[in-house]
Design a protein around this motif. Structure first.
Motif, mmCIF file in Angstrom:
data_model
loop_
_atom_site.group_PDB
_atom_site.id
_atom_site.type_symbol
_atom_site.label_atom_id
_atom_site.label_comp_id
_atom_site.label_asym_id
_atom_site.label_seq_id
_atom_site.Cartn_x
_atom_site.Cartn_y
_atom_site.Cartn_z
ATOM 1 N N ALA A 15 0.844 -1.208 0.000
ATOM 2 C CA ALA A 15 0.000 0.000 0.000
ATOM 3 C C ALA A 15 0.868 1.242 0.000
ATOM 4 O O ALA A 15 0.707 2.138 0.839
ATOM 5 N N ALA A 20 -3.435 3.331 -3.900
ATOM 6 C CA ALA A 20 -3.851 2.454 -2.806
ATOM 7 C C ALA A 20 -4.734 3.180 -1.806
ATOM 8 O O ALA A 20 -5.512 2.562 -1.071
ATOM 9 N N THR A 30 -7.026 -0.407 -0.453
ATOM 10 C CA THR A 30 -6.297 -1.386 0.355
ATOM 11 C C THR A 30 -7.213 -2.027 1.393
ATOM 12 O O THR A 30 -7.150 -3.242 1.632
ATOM 13 N N GLY A 77 -1.566 -2.715 -3.263
ATOM 14 C CA GLY A 77 -2.700 -2.288 -2.456
ATOM 15 C C GLY A 77 -3.802 -1.627 -3.251
ATOM 16 O O GLY A 77 -4.920 -1.463 -2.755
#
Length: 480
Positions: A15, A20, A30, A77
């Motif tokens: 992430a 993300a 994420t 992510g």
């Protein structure tokens, strides 16, 4: 980060990119991905949120790989994917090194090009590495099997050094997983494909594309895709057209009844024993009944594999037990047919027309054919372990192009392997080896309309052709 990771494996969510943190109903992309992973069989999930740049991310991956005691999966992510797509990658029982691959979509900024041959990735690209003759795209998910974790750590550390020195060009953390895949492939690690098929798995670059990607997931019925994937696409003609279209409708009911694949295998064996008992009576009605029961036994045998793939409950022990059950059922039916022929033919004493000789010969031929198959597979594995097979040369991570790759020889075997799926030649190649589906049909039909002697003669004739075909194919494959 913990000092040691679980034997069941680890999932690393990278992430570290702006995407993300894009918003969605679950919070961020994420967060959404972590919620999906929580619905799959338990694995430790490590969320990497370092903002130290590409080199720092790669070094963290190397550290994780060195302490892990199970497979390590690497997921960006910002990945927006069907849960079933994640399961295709993470729940395969081999727990080996594989990557999510889209064979339909064209390569793009977040979908690097790949070249796939025979279910393995032979070349992988990034913004720095090109792939001539690409035929697929990387969908973002990568898993390194436990045996390849050392290579993953070394590749990650080497890439970190190259990134820090600027020798990879203007790469960013967005390409962390892409570069690791390139490194594994170029290091000679066999990376298998986890095919997406109709499932979606994308990496959006902005909020609008993230919203569109999430909405698009609803276009696909994940359970239907899972059901379709449970039915093998490379079975023989008889199985593909006269068995699987029926058994696929039994997969969900069997799952709802909480039947295990091993339980279905047990029922299949019991039905085959009943078929052998009917065959041993020898009369026409008994032969027809035995043929129908033998067909039913084979259908259940197909169902146990389909149920295992649908529930992802397959194990090496289950596969071994299924193979042993197949042999037992077939040989039990041989005995029943021979005994029934003897019971209905008063002449010839206990061996009219040499029926027992034919039965034993059919058993021996099948044993030889299976020995050819498994001995060859074992020799290939042994050769790979001892280095007798030529290893793929490791290529430098700084080599930007794969243009110098030697093209494979276009021998007869490779030409035969490229026959279009579903064509008459394809089905002829599948049938000539007399797979279990065709053997079941041959036994059932000849026994029902004729007698055991015709069944054994047909098995010996077709089986001899199949054995010769297998032997020639193994020799040609070994010579390439």
């Amino acid at each position: 980060m913990t000092d040691s990771l679980t034997e069941s494996g680890t999932i690393v969510l990278l992430a570290t990119t702006p995407a993300a943190r894009l918003g969605c109903r679950e919070g961020t992309l994420t967060d959404r991905l972590a919620d999906q992973l929580a619905t799959l069989p338990a694995r430790e999930v490590q969320v990497l949120t370092s903002a130290g740049g590409l080199a720092a991310d790669l070094r963290m991956v190397a550290k994780l790989a060195r302490v892990a005691s199970g497979p390590v999966a690497l997921l960006p992510g910002d990945l927006v994917a069907h849960t079933e797509a994640l399961a295709v990658l993470l729940e395969h029982p081999a727990r080996d090194t594989r990557a999510l691959v889209d064979g339909e979509a064209a390569a793009g900024p977040t979908r690097p090009p790949l070249r796939v041959e025979g279910g393995r990735i032979t070349a992988a690209g990034s913004s720095f590495h090109t792939v001539p003759e690409a035929n697929a795209a990387f969908a973002g998910g990568l898993q390194a099997g436990e045996a390849d974790l050392g290579v993953l750590a070394e590749v990650a550390e080497e890439l970190a050094e190259l990134a820090e020195s600027g020798r990879l060009g203007p790469v960013t953390p967005v390409e962390t997983v892409d570069l690791l895949l390139v490194g594994l492939v170029r290091s000679g690690v066999p990376v298998r494909t986890a095919a997406l098929g109709p499932l979606h798995c994308v990496r959006p670059t902005g909020q609008a594309s993230a919203d569109a990607a999430i909405e698009r997931l609803a276009e696909v019925d994940e359970d239907q895709v899972r059901l379709d994937g449970a039915v093998k696409s490379d079975d023989g003609f008889f199985t593909s057209y006269l068995v699987s279209p029926l058994t696929r409708h039994l997969i969900r009911p069997a799952h709802a009844l909480k039947l295990t694949p091993n339980a279905v295998t047990g029922v299949s064996v019991a039905v085959a024993v009943l078929a052998a008992v009917w065959f041993s009576e020898g009369g026409r009605v008994a032969l027809v009944a035995g043929a129908l029961l033998f067909y039913l036994s084979f259908a259940l045998d197909c169902l146990d594999g389909q149920l295992a793939r649908y529930t992802r409950g397959y194990t090496p022990l289950g596969a071994w037990a299924d193979g042993m059950a197949d042999r037992f059922k077939e040989y039990a039916v041989y005995v029943g047919l021979a005994y029934g022929y003897m019971a209905t033919h008063a002449y010839g004493g206990g061996n009219p027309d040499g029926i027992w000789f034919l039965a034993v010969a059919a058993m021996m031929l099948q044993a030889v054919r299976h020995s050819l198959q498994f001995a060859y597979a074992g020799s290939v594995w042994d050769a790979g372990q001892t280095g007798a097979l030529p290893a793929r040369p490791s290529r430098s991570l700084l080599e930007p192009s794969d243009a110098g790759r030697r093209r494979p020889r276009q021998g007869l075997l490779r030409i035969a392997q490229r026959v279009r799926h579903g064509s008459a030649v394809h089905w002829l190649r599948r049938m000539v080896v007399l797979p279990i589906g065709e053997r079941t049909a041959l036994i059932a039909v000849t026994a029902a309309v004729s007698d055991a002697r015709v069944t054994f003669v047909a098995l010996l004739g077709w089986g001899a052709v199949a054995a010769a075909y297998q032997l020639v194919g193994r020799m040609m494959r070994s010579a390439e």
